[in-house]
Design a protein around this motif. Structure first.
Motif, short mmCIF file in Angstrom:
data_model
loop_
_atom_site.label_atom_id
_atom_site.label_comp_id
_atom_site.label_asym_id
_atom_site.label_seq_id
_atom_site.Cartn_x
_atom_site.Cartn_y
_atom_site.Cartn_z
N UNK A 239 5.82 -26.26 4.33
CA UNK A 239 5.62 -24.95 4.96
C UNK A 239 4.14 -24.61 5.11
N UNK A 240 3.28 -25.62 5.27
CA UNK A 240 1.85 -25.39 5.11
C UNK A 240 1.15 -25.04 6.42
N UNK A 241 0.30 -23.99 6.42
CA UNK A 241 -0.59 -23.75 7.55
C UNK A 241 -1.74 -24.76 7.52
N UNK A 242 -2.56 -24.76 8.58
CA UNK A 242 -3.68 -25.71 8.61
C UNK A 242 -4.75 -25.33 7.59
N UNK A 243 -5.00 -24.01 7.44
CA UNK A 243 -6.00 -23.54 6.47
C UNK A 243 -5.35 -23.34 5.11
N UNK A 244 -6.12 -23.43 4.00
CA UNK A 244 -5.51 -23.25 2.67
C UNK A 244 -5.03 -21.82 2.44
N UNK A 245 -4.07 -21.69 1.53
CA UNK A 245 -3.62 -20.36 1.09
C UNK A 245 -4.19 -20.10 -0.30
N UNK A 246 -4.58 -18.84 -0.56
CA UNK A 246 -4.99 -18.44 -1.92
C UNK A 246 -4.02 -17.34 -2.34
N UNK A 247 -3.26 -17.61 -3.39
CA UNK A 247 -2.16 -16.71 -3.75
C UNK A 247 -2.61 -15.64 -4.74
N UNK A 248 -1.77 -14.57 -4.85
CA UNK A 248 -1.98 -13.48 -5.82
C UNK A 248 -3.36 -12.86 -5.69
N UNK A 249 -3.79 -12.67 -4.45
CA UNK A 249 -5.13 -12.15 -4.20
C UNK A 249 -5.08 -10.62 -4.04
N UNK A 250 -6.05 -9.91 -4.63
CA UNK A 250 -6.12 -8.45 -4.48
C UNK A 250 -6.75 -8.09 -3.14
N UNK A 251 -7.68 -8.90 -2.67
CA UNK A 251 -8.33 -8.64 -1.38
C UNK A 251 -8.94 -9.95 -0.88
N UNK A 320 8.59 -18.93 -3.39
CA UNK A 320 8.81 -20.37 -3.34
C UNK A 320 8.07 -20.98 -2.15
N UNK A 321 8.21 -20.35 -0.97
CA UNK A 321 7.55 -20.89 0.23
C UNK A 321 6.03 -20.80 0.09
N UNK A 322 5.54 -19.69 -0.45
CA UNK A 322 4.08 -19.54 -0.59
C UNK A 322 3.51 -20.59 -1.54
N UNK A 324 4.75 -23.53 -2.22
CA UNK A 324 4.76 -24.85 -1.57
C UNK A 324 3.70 -24.93 -0.48
N UNK A 325 3.54 -23.84 0.27
CA UNK A 325 2.53 -23.83 1.34
C UNK A 325 1.13 -23.99 0.76
N UNK A 326 0.94 -23.43 -0.45
CA UNK A 326 -0.36 -23.54 -1.10
C UNK A 326 -0.51 -24.87 -1.84
N UNK A 327 0.59 -25.64 -1.90
CA UNK A 327 0.53 -26.95 -2.56
C UNK A 327 0.49 -26.85 -4.07
N UNK A 328 1.01 -25.73 -4.64
CA UNK A 328 1.00 -25.62 -6.10
C UNK A 328 2.42 -25.80 -6.67
N UNK A 329 3.32 -26.34 -5.86
CA UNK A 329 4.65 -26.67 -6.38
C UNK A 329 5.57 -25.47 -6.42
N UNK A 330 6.81 -25.75 -6.84
CA UNK A 330 7.83 -24.69 -6.76
C UNK A 330 7.91 -23.87 -8.04
#
Ligand code: AMP
Ligand code: MG
Length: 330
Positions: A239-251, A320-322, A324-330
């Motif tokens: 489920x990955x976009x081309x750019x990385x995802x950074x999760x649990x971000x406040x801003x 779950x999708x986020x 996996x999209x961020x590549x940090x597993x389920x």
């Protein structure tokens, strides 16, 4: 692309058809002829092929660049049609009665006379079956008069499509017909439940919540990360976009786009900052998730920062999708 022309890339774009009787009939004919058709479901758009035709099923894997060890979900018009191909036990019957048509997939043992392409099962002795609820998917299944093998209509590992335009953006040249049923209502994939063993197991959280499943069949285990040996397709990175995802971000940090949640989320120019659900509704967030990730995933940003999402109801499937999209597993 057709089964016969596997690997051939069409130069013209696909036909995107509104879903009148004529276009549904044409889509059904194309399925019977071994061609691929993208169609809407209540979860995401699927890339469909006649599940009884090995060459057509092979063409789905080729069009998506999907590894053949990752089995496909096969879609049926109703539970009776599915029960001719796989063995239902009491749990399966109860779940089918409660949630079909709808966003639930059951992994069940193939019957001896299953006659669904073994490639759809990636050679396993089980098959993932679903009866989708979207009226266009229902009419398309009736017109095809075949079970339809259909993974999400995107290149393997990337963000799932929730509009016909997303399908074209992802698979242009690899599918000749897209049925346009508008944006998907749920927007996140089906819940996959493995009932092939004594212990019912959620392989993938999705459109039907764990609580709803447990209300029908009692306690269920959730697969806890990595790729289970019996579901090789559930890889960590997906489920990955081309750019990385950074999760649990406040801003957002400098250079990042921001995907917020809730009324207090930071605001900014649309295109750089979006909000999954200002009213903190996880169902609305699920419906917006893939479209907003696609919209933010643009050249020039360093990452997409994503706010924390409550881990309840459809929020579990979103997280779950986020992950996996961020590549940090389920
Ligand atoms: P997709 O079609 O990409 O939405 O994914 C369907 C998911 O269901 C995949 O990740 C598969 O691993 C899983 N799946 C499909 N068929 C089976 C099966 N026979 N056994 C276990 N998992 C399956
Ligand atoms: Mg998929």
């Amino acid at each position: 692309m057709t089964a016969r022309g596997c690997g051939r890339v069409r130069s013209a774009g696909p036909d995107i058809l509104k879903t009148d009787a004529g276009s549904i009939a044409r889509a059904g004919e194309m399925i019977r002829a071994g061609d691929l058709v993208a169609f809407p479901t209540e979860t995401v758009y699927g890339l469909g092929a006649d599940a009884t035709n090995d060459a057509a099923v092979a063409a789905v894997f080729a069009a998506k660049d999907r590894p053949t060890f990752n089995p496909l979900i096969v879609h049926f018009a109703d539970a009776r049609a599915a029960s001719r191909r796989v063995a239902f036990d009491e749990r399966a019957r109860l779940l089918a009665e409660s949630f079909w048509p709808g966003p639930l997939t059951l992994v069940l043992p193939r019957r001896e006379a299953c006659r669904i392409s073994l490639l759809a099962s990636s050679g396993l002795d089980t098959l993932a079956v679903r009866v989708p609820g979207h009226p266009v998917a229902q009419r398309f299944l009736a017109a095809a008069a075949r079970p339809i093998a259909a993974p999400s209509a995107n290149v393997a590992g990337r963000v799932s499509p929730t509009t016909a335009r997303h399908v074209v953006d992802s698979l242009d040249g690899r599918v000749s017909l897209v049925l346009d049923g508008g944006p998907c209502r749920i927007g996140i994939e089906s819940t996959v439940i493995d009932l092939s063993g004594d212990q019912a197991l959620i392989l993938r959280p999705g459109g039907v919540t764990r609580e709803a499943v447990e209300a029908v069949i009692g306690g269920i285990a959730e697969f806890g990360g990595g790729a289970p040996a019996n579901s090789p397709g559930l890889q960590d990175r997906h489920y990955a976009p081309a750019r990385p995802l950074r999760l649990n971000a406040a801003c957002a940090r400098t250079g990042e786009a921001f995907l917020g949640f809730g009324r207090d989320a930071p605001k900014g120019p649309r295109g750089d900052v979006m909000n999954l659900s200002p009213s903190e509704d996880v169902d609305e967030a699920a419906a917006n998730l893939f479209a907003m990730i696609r919209a933010l995933d643009r050249k020039g940003i360093s990452a997409i920062a994503v706010a924390p999402i409550p881990d309840e109801g459809l929020g579990r499937a979103i997280n779950d999708r986020l992950r996996r999209a961020a590549g940090v597993g389920a």
